[in-house]
Design an enzyme around this catalytic site. Structure first.
Site, PDB file in Angstrom:
ATOM      1  N   ASP A   1       0.820  -1.222   0.000  1.00 36.03           N
ATOM      2  CA  ASP A   1       0.000   0.000   0.000  1.00 36.03           C
ATOM      3  C   ASP A   1       0.847   1.261   0.000  1.00 36.03           C
ATOM      4  OD1 ASP A   1       1.019  -0.290   2.555  1.00 36.03           O
ATOM      5  OD2 ASP A   1      -0.823   0.294   3.577  1.00 36.03           O
ATOM      6  N   GLN A   2       2.158   1.127  -0.211  1.00 33.40           N
ATOM      7  CA  GLN A   2       3.044   2.290  -0.052  1.00 33.40           C
ATOM      8  C   GLN A   2       2.960   3.297  -1.188  1.00 33.40           C
ATOM      9  OE1 GLN A   2       4.145  -0.895  -0.243  1.00 33.40           O
ATOM     10  NE2 GLN A   2       5.294  -1.458   1.584  1.00 33.40           N
TER      11      GLN A   2
ATOM     12  N   ASP B   1       9.366   4.729  -2.020  1.00 32.25           N
ATOM     13  CA  ASP B   1       9.760   3.325  -1.852  1.00 32.25           C
ATOM     14  C   ASP B   1       9.960   2.613  -3.178  1.00 32.25           C
ATOM     15  OD1 ASP B   1       9.301   3.926   0.758  1.00 32.25           O
ATOM     16  OD2 ASP B   1       7.704   2.475   1.091  1.00 32.25           O
TER      17      ASP B   1
ATOM     18  N   TYR C   1      -1.330   2.447  14.831  1.00 33.82           N
ATOM     19  CA  TYR C   1      -0.158   3.245  15.185  1.00 33.82           C
ATOM     20  C   TYR C   1      -0.525   4.452  16.029  1.00 33.82           C
ATOM     21  CZ  TYR C   1       1.610   0.607  11.177  1.00 33.82           C
ATOM     22  OH  TYR C   1       1.940  -0.397  10.303  1.00 33.82           O
TER      23      TYR C   1
ATOM     24  N   LYS D   1      -1.372  -5.241  12.757  1.00 32.24           N
ATOM     25  CA  LYS D   1      -0.009  -4.907  12.331  1.00 32.24           C
ATOM     26  C   LYS D   1       0.496  -3.770  13.194  1.00 32.24           C
ATOM     27  CE  LYS D   1       2.629  -4.121   8.075  1.00 32.24           C
ATOM     28  NZ  LYS D   1       2.784  -2.679   7.783  1.00 32.24           N
TER      29      LYS D   1
ATOM     30  N   ARG E   1       8.741  -3.318   1.707  1.00 31.71           N
ATOM     31  CA  ARG E   1      10.000  -2.899   1.088  1.00 31.71           C
ATOM     32  C   ARG E   1      11.065  -3.998   1.067  1.00 31.71           C
ATOM     33  NH1 ARG E   1      10.305   2.407   4.658  1.00 31.71           N
ATOM     34  NH2 ARG E   1       8.700   1.244   5.788  1.00 31.71           N
TER      35      ARG E   1
END
Lengths: 300, 300, 300, 300, 300
Positions: free
Chosen positions: E37-38, E46, E173, E204, E265
């Protein structure tokens, strides 16, 4: 006369739309809008005080005028129509869907005027009340933190109106701390273009001024052309002397291509008889092809 | 007596509306509203403390008063009605749809009081509970960042109420840092006009003061006329001496044309018997044509 | 030619989607988008003033061009299409669903451009009006306080478009005080990736510049590759000299892999005949495999 | 025993409501609520660290306690119930509908805790999962920028719960920079009145302190009376010595008229056996008429 | 193996849920999530630049890896799946429902990542496209002004996923100016508890660091226990050396009880063949019980 029926008026509403447009404009495509939404927009400032006849303080004053004078539509809030409508069934109404008060200055807080009711509410109301509702109105402020909400509401209101064969009138005013001069013709032309992009039938706008602060007929030409097929209605503004008012109105239409006017204070801030005459004079110029001279006779 | 039935009351709800209006006003078009929403609006300040009888601390005190006294409607929150209603079925209720606490000062944060439940919830509740619910109420603050939300909710609530034959009462208060004097009659007249534009049946307003901070009967005339066909209810305010209260009330109605009052503390901050008498005295002046002298007799 | 039909185009809309894609791209997968949404985005600046022919002030000018020139789609607001569509039925339309004005600088207030109408509205309109609507467009600003709203709207619009067999074009611009250089190729490649993640058919982007502020063909390669199967359309920008414009366009496509362009001012800021020729020249390079030389001949 | 069934519980849900109330309160109208929502409210602070037994770190610890001890309801988030419910079917659950973390201090940002799911979701879940769900809970912060949202959600949740025969428990806390002392009895009485106005069955509140920061039984009397027919549950707070805890609990009920307690840390921050005993002791005082002495015996 | 089927998975979706869980975890309850999803989260950083192979710039690179390697699920945005899915039907997909860009620093504006589409959209898409969609993902930031919106969306997404037999993975997060150290194990354990309270299947999370900034296996034990029955996936983070990566992964699972990993990554920033091998090595440790040594052999 050829009418520009918007493509989002469905087949089965074309006749309704055309009928509304013809009767509201006396088959001229010009609209004389009697503006009566100031009870909220200006609170009681326009209705009570020095130089204003006492009867103007009652909301019924405007209904009497609208009922006795020649007008295109009487634009006011739903609640007033609901309270007086049964006694004033002959008035052609335009439901002003939003309004805000003047308590907070535009440069202190970006203005947001939200729709009070939906077009669907108005359509259902027209059906059950049998009142003669020809359209809806919505005020849109450009240039502030709520522009996106108002653009979105305006587009939806115009489209819903058309889907039901109603006229849609937008009041469009650039406002806020990034707007230096509200009477700048080029800026008003921009507002006119926004109204066109929203598909409005008529757009009520400020009048462009020249550097001396006087009506600029040339600048208004840019505005009316930029509005495309949406008709420009010039704001009546604060009460002025009759002749000056009618002369400017005549020039707006005949020199600059505006297609009507939205007038409130210059009508209702008079005793009933005078108010009716003034409305008739404005109507004569706007929708009956009268000259200023002919219109002035009606004031006698 | 002729009743002004709003045009948005549909044919099949006209009788319901008329019945609600007649019974709530004793067929006088005047409303004595017993205001009982302060448990939220003022937290426990109005119900416990010096000079307040201990029993006022229990919400049931107000239900007892409302049940035993003559009143037009008892205005309180849905939750209280749901908890006491089964035991107080004879009370004419008005569901106050929104409320906020007094924890944040008006000049620190623009007030926003959002509807807790919908008119549809109230209509369904009235049907299943068989309670006598005559209308709904909503408080609207003008002049802040949430004015647009509250105007929109108010308009919708009035319209939904009318569609169901219910009365709609609006509490309208200009507030916030741009409002210098909440008791300025011209400003209150503006608020009255907003209530009229929203189509309210009754509008609860602050009382206009003169320069000495006393009730200004002349200024209230501007207000009641600006309200048009919506009836002005004067706020009862903090508890004062009985005679003064009743004299002012009489003047509000007979000199200035107000159509009732909304009184809370001046009633419930008394032991039950006294409270019932005070309510009856207020009702006598408001809805039974009594003089102050006649009303004072009821307090004995 | 193989077409990439998105997996969210349902079976029964595959033919519609393919037809829309083929006819909009002349079966080349390249799109020449005639951008006509500036009446709102730039108010009247692009339509009236020095160096702009007078007829451009009327919205109809763009409809005349779109009707007479070869184009892929004419992207403009719903309201303009509703007012002119009946007279310009041969134009392939793309409804630009959102727009904002330029009154507030991007660094003073994070931009938010909200959808005016839904894809469902457009689909229903296409059906009742029988206009040739091939897709919808939406502008998305990255990097501000409303990014989340616009990402969510964009994703939903692309998906709804595909479910109805329509093309979805996204205008994607990083904006606001944290964006230092809008012409940074790496940043634009990021925007391209966002468009790909949203599933757009085409993504209109700024053109990357090198350090001298000139078109950077190498940087554009990063962009077009990052966009994956979504086609990159380079923004036309302010009006420049014809030859320079066409040479850059050719390089964008043939050197850097862009799949078209979105051009407004470089077309409509010319008298009708010239504008039609310019549009045809752009179309020739984009969708007919023409060289710059061949395209320049069309301008004669 | 007479039960106060709210008037918004419909006829066909009266039995369900009564059954839920009776079984949750052991037919005493007193509720022992085992509070297990701290995984979000306090993150991992209450579950891991000095003085906390290691097993408390697993959410299952609370389910084991709730399953083995006598409790009224176990209040926790939907997600935990969904993950452990199949293995702990004998627990009487109360779904805590909202929660927020403690990351942002109350004086830095006004708190807003939004409902995660609707009462309708809970009702459907109870039906398909066959779990014993007796009610729903919601935390409401008074005094900040989101008060209006939370009041509105709370009112709606209480009403929806009642319509489905479920109990509704509100946690009500005045918070933010305008709240100087959260343990001020008069303020807490205000919060109690808000809970009553919202129609809550039970209201979880802070405990009033006297000037020395100790439990003020007199002040709590104002609170419980102000709450009317809604039962006051005193917050258990941080873990303290058993005897002191039980004595205060006894006084809250027998001196001050509270109708139960909401205890979390004082139960789950113990190894399983001890936790079960402590819960049983609290239950004995709350719902079985035990004296402190009798309750202390259960801890042996 | 016993599977923990959440109680909100209805009877008729239990088989679907179990099938999704078993196939995604190779019947180990461990998940190897290939994070893709980056393109939005990190824009093009990335995918293009020093040390990144050129082919990574095209979104198709990730689809090729996901198609050729052993993975649990490939998590990416709906739009990319819609554009490549028809050509990569063998990939097990997890639709990442929200994403935001990295343009605005977390300490300048509280992050808000709103769902782009609904679980219902995904369910319908899976049905019409016949793609193998095993679940949905959602990122949730704790500690800012939008925490309430994201908690509410997350709870609803998990519940809707379960109602349809899909897996729900939450990225959680803590962020913003009140979060001093994102790698603090106790804080991460709090986030894990939030995920458990939301009912997530997998969560996650950031990896806890010790004071030297290195992986803290003991601290991770607090985290995995606090997560209860929700499986902890450790974030892969920036690309590091293979052996170190796999050793840490092994310790996370075997020492600390994590139940998988989310790696992006460290996989896609390699040429296709190497990327496939690396994914296979990660999968071997996560879902095939391999030692580090065995996994390293797969890289040869």
């Amino acid at each position: 006369m050829k009418y520009n029926i918007p493509a989002d008026v469905p087949k089965n509403k074309e006749e309704t739309y055309k009928k509304n447009l013809k009767s509201a404009t006396n088959s001229t495509n010009h609209l004389m809008l009697f503006a009566g939404d100031q009870k909220v927009e200006h609170l009681n400032n326009d209705f009570y005080g020095k130089g204003i006849p006492p009867q103007d303080n009652s909301p019924e004053h405007m209904f009497k005028i609208a009922s006795q004078a020649k007008i295109g539509v009487f634009a006011t809030q739903f609640g007033l129509i609901s309270r007086y409508g049964r006694d004033y069934k002959n008035i052609p109404y335009l439901v002003k869907l939003n309004s805000k008060t003047n308590l907070v200055p535009y440069d202190k807080q970006d203005p947001y005027s939200k729709a009070w009711l939906s077009v669907g509410d108005v359509v259902a109301f027209a059906k059950t009340s049998k009142l003669d509702i020809k359209g809806v109105g919505y005020t849109l402020y450009l240039g502030g933190a709520y522009e996106h909400e108002m653009l979105s509401q305006a587009a939806s209101i115009v489209h819903e109106a058309h889907k039901n064969g109603l006229l849609a009138v937008l009041w469009i005013y650039p406002k806020g701390k990034f707007v230096k001069n509200e009477h700048d013709g080029h800026l008003i032309a921009g507002a006119a273009g926004v109204g066109a992009a929203l598909g409005a039938d008529f757009i009520k706008l400020k009048v462009p001024y020249d550097k001396k602060g006087e009506f600029d007929a040339q600048a208004l030409k840019e505005v009316t052309m930029a509005a495309g097929r949406s008709g420009v209605l010039c704001e009546g503004g604060a009460k002025v002397q009759e002749k000056a008012f009618l002369e400017e109105l005549y020039a707006q239409i005949h020199t600059s291509g505006s297609r009507g006017n939205g007038t409130g204070r210059n009508i209702h801030q008079r005793p009933l008889k005078e108010a009716v005459k003034m409305a008739n004079a404005i109507y004569a110029i706007t929708c009956e092809g009268a000259t200023v001279k002919e219109a002035l006779k009606l004031l006698k």
